[in-house]
Design a protein around this motif. Structure first.
Motif, PDB file in Angstrom:
ATOM      1  N   GLU A  11       0.825  -1.208   0.000  1.00 44.82           N
ATOM      2  CA  GLU A  11       0.000   0.000   0.000  1.00 44.82           C
ATOM      3  C   GLU A  11       0.859   1.257   0.000  1.00 44.82           C
ATOM      4  O   GLU A  11       0.524   2.240  -0.668  1.00 44.82           O
ATOM      5  N   THR A  12       1.971   1.231   0.733  1.00 48.36           N
ATOM      6  CA  THR A  12       2.841   2.417   0.717  1.00 48.36           C
ATOM      7  C   THR A  12       3.487   2.588  -0.653  1.00 48.36           C
ATOM      8  O   THR A  12       3.685   3.710  -1.122  1.00 48.36           O
ATOM      9  N   ILE A  13       3.779   1.461  -1.329  1.00 51.05           N
ATOM     10  CA  ILE A  13       4.303   1.540  -2.690  1.00 51.05           C
ATOM     11  C   ILE A  13       3.239   2.094  -3.634  1.00 51.05           C
ATOM     12  O   ILE A  13       3.516   2.970  -4.464  1.00 51.05           O
ATOM     13  N   ALA A  14       2.020   1.591  -3.524  1.00 52.09           N
ATOM     14  CA  ALA A  14       0.931   2.074  -4.380  1.00 52.09           C
ATOM     15  C   ALA A  14       0.698   3.567  -4.195  1.00 52.09           C
ATOM     16  O   ALA A  14       0.361   4.283  -5.144  1.00 52.09           O
ATOM     17  N   ALA A  15       0.890   4.033  -2.959  1.00 51.34           N
ATOM     18  CA  ALA A  15       0.690   5.453  -2.667  1.00 51.34           C
ATOM     19  C   ALA A  15       1.893   6.306  -3.044  1.00 51.34           C
ATOM     20  O   ALA A  15       1.820   7.537  -2.993  1.00 51.34           O
ATOM     21  N   GLY A  16       3.011   5.669  -3.417  1.00 58.10           N
ATOM     22  CA  GLY A  16       4.223   6.432  -3.702  1.00 58.10           C
ATOM     23  C   GLY A  16       4.787   7.094  -2.467  1.00 58.10           C
ATOM     24  O   GLY A  16       5.373   8.176  -2.532  1.00 58.10           O
ATOM     25  N   CYS A  17       4.640   6.419  -1.324  1.00 62.00           N
ATOM     26  CA  CYS A  17       5.076   6.980  -0.045  1.00 62.00           C
ATOM     27  C   CYS A  17       6.252   6.175   0.498  1.00 62.00           C
ATOM     28  O   CYS A  17       6.107   4.994   0.800  1.00 62.00           O
ATOM     29  N   PRO A  18       7.446   6.762   0.623  1.00 66.97           N
ATOM     30  CA  PRO A  18       8.590   6.038   1.181  1.00 66.97           C
ATOM     31  C   PRO A  18       8.296   5.518   2.588  1.00 66.97           C
ATOM     32  O   PRO A  18       7.411   6.042   3.284  1.00 66.97           O
TER      33      PRO A  18
END
Length: 369
Positions: free
Chosen positions: A288-295
């Protein structure tokens, strides 16, 4: 009308998250088809299943390294099919469900189901047997030694592992992890709206936004919150349904401004609005953090299945691992120092991995079968 059955289990949130994502993707792409999502373990084993489930979750959260021994033992096994023949009650319930629902496609987000499906229906079965693998890179053999028709994986690194495990390349589909379609909504909004895109950028006028998702290591969480509040950030904390933890976080925050969420369906928005995530290396959380583009800064890793999720973040330079509270704080400070040089590098790399519309692509694939 096509019927799609989705099977999951409550042994880790990644399985349920993937199942819900597939269902939500199907609802977007083809709202009129029949979809049923079931967890047959509590239906079959009742109170005993809850005891086993809670024991497993306590083990991986409190003693994460100890699970590695069981994981490695399981990975060496080659007689999974024979072992699952003993699950007579589970097979009986699944057989009844198959007789009633008559699915065209069965999607499993928990590894035993593809074996059981094959045992019940045999080689003459008419429904497609699909396995959604919820882990990355360190993928247990129990996933890919199953008789599934297709294996859906989160990324190319995981596809390579499954290929090396002996699965034909044409049976492997790297669509991405089936996160909620709302991640795709936020991605589209960001591309269309200059204001939204700028909102995710760092500003000299406002402190960076950091999201701390507490789903493991709860004993040390209040102390970490206190330490993070000494850094120039805007902090949001999620505590799930743990009211005792909420009170501890509120006490730790004292008079500081902090946003605390219990259980919420706003997680896609929180992931997409924050600049940095702190949390465990669970399959759903990392994807989910990858999908959101959030490190991401990973502060808890369960030996075995979560090691690959952590490797994915570190090897792609999309974040860092920091096990102690002091290390976490140091990584947060490093991320945003020097005009946020480290954060900008992480952010650019995680964007390359992002597949926010994976559940929609998976839905379209399932409808094509």
């Amino acid at each position: 009308m096509k019927r799609i059955l989705i099977l999951t289990a409550g042994f880790g949130e990644g399985h349920n998250s993937a199942a819900r994502g597939v269902r939500a993707g199907l609802a977007r792409v083809a709202p009129k088809i029949e979809v049923e999502l079931r967890d047959l373990f509590p239906e079959t084993f009742g109170a005993f299943n809850e005891i086993v489930r809670r024991t497993y979750l306590a083990l991986i959260n409190r003693w994460p390294k100890s699970w590695g021994y069981a994981y490695n033992w399981l990975d060496r096994k080659k007689d999974f099919d024979k072992r699952f023949e003993k699950f007579r009650g589970l097979k009986k319930n699944l057989g009844r469900l198959l007789d009633r629902f008559q699915p065209d496609v069965v999607v499993s987000t928990f590894p035993p189901y593809p074996y059981l499906l094959q045992q019940i229906l045999g080689n003459e079965r008419r429904c497609k047997n699909i396995s959604v693998i919820t882990d990355s890179i360190t993928i247990n053999a129990i996933w890919y030694r199953s008789p599934a028709d297709y294996f859906l994986v989160a990324n190319e690194q995981s596809a390579a592992v499954v290929r090396n495990g002996g699965v034909s390349p044409e049976k492997i589909k790297a669509f991405g992890f089936p996160v909620s379609p709302r991640f795709a909504d936020f991605a589209n909004l960001s591309r269309r709206s200059v204001a939204k895109a700028e909102d995710r950028q760092l500003s000299n006028d406002a402190a960076p936004r950091v999201l701390y998702v507490i789903n493991a290591g709860t004993r040390h969480a209040p102390q970490l919150v206190r330490k993070l509040l000494e850094v120039n950030i805007q902090l949001t904390v999620t505590v799930g349904r743990n009211e005792k933890l909420r009170r501890a976080i509120e006490h730790a925050a004292a008079d500081h401004k902090i946003d605390i969420f219990g259980w919420t369906d706003e997680m896609p928005r929180l992931f997409c609005e924050n600049h940095l995530l702190i949390g465990k290396a669970g399959g759903a959380t990392v994807q989910e953090t990858i999908a959101a583009g959030c490190p991401m800064i990973i502060n808890h890793v369960v030996s075995g299945q979560e090691e690959g999720n952590a490797r994915l973040i570190v090897e792609t330079n999309s974040g860092a691992i920091a096990f102690s509270n002091d290390e976490v704080v140091a990584q947060v400070q490093r991320a945003f120092s020097n005009d946020a040089k480290q954060w900008r590098e992480w952010s650019a790399n995680v964007d390359k991995l992002s597949r926010p519309r994976a559940s929609l692509d998976i839905a379209e694939f399932l409808l094509s079968l």
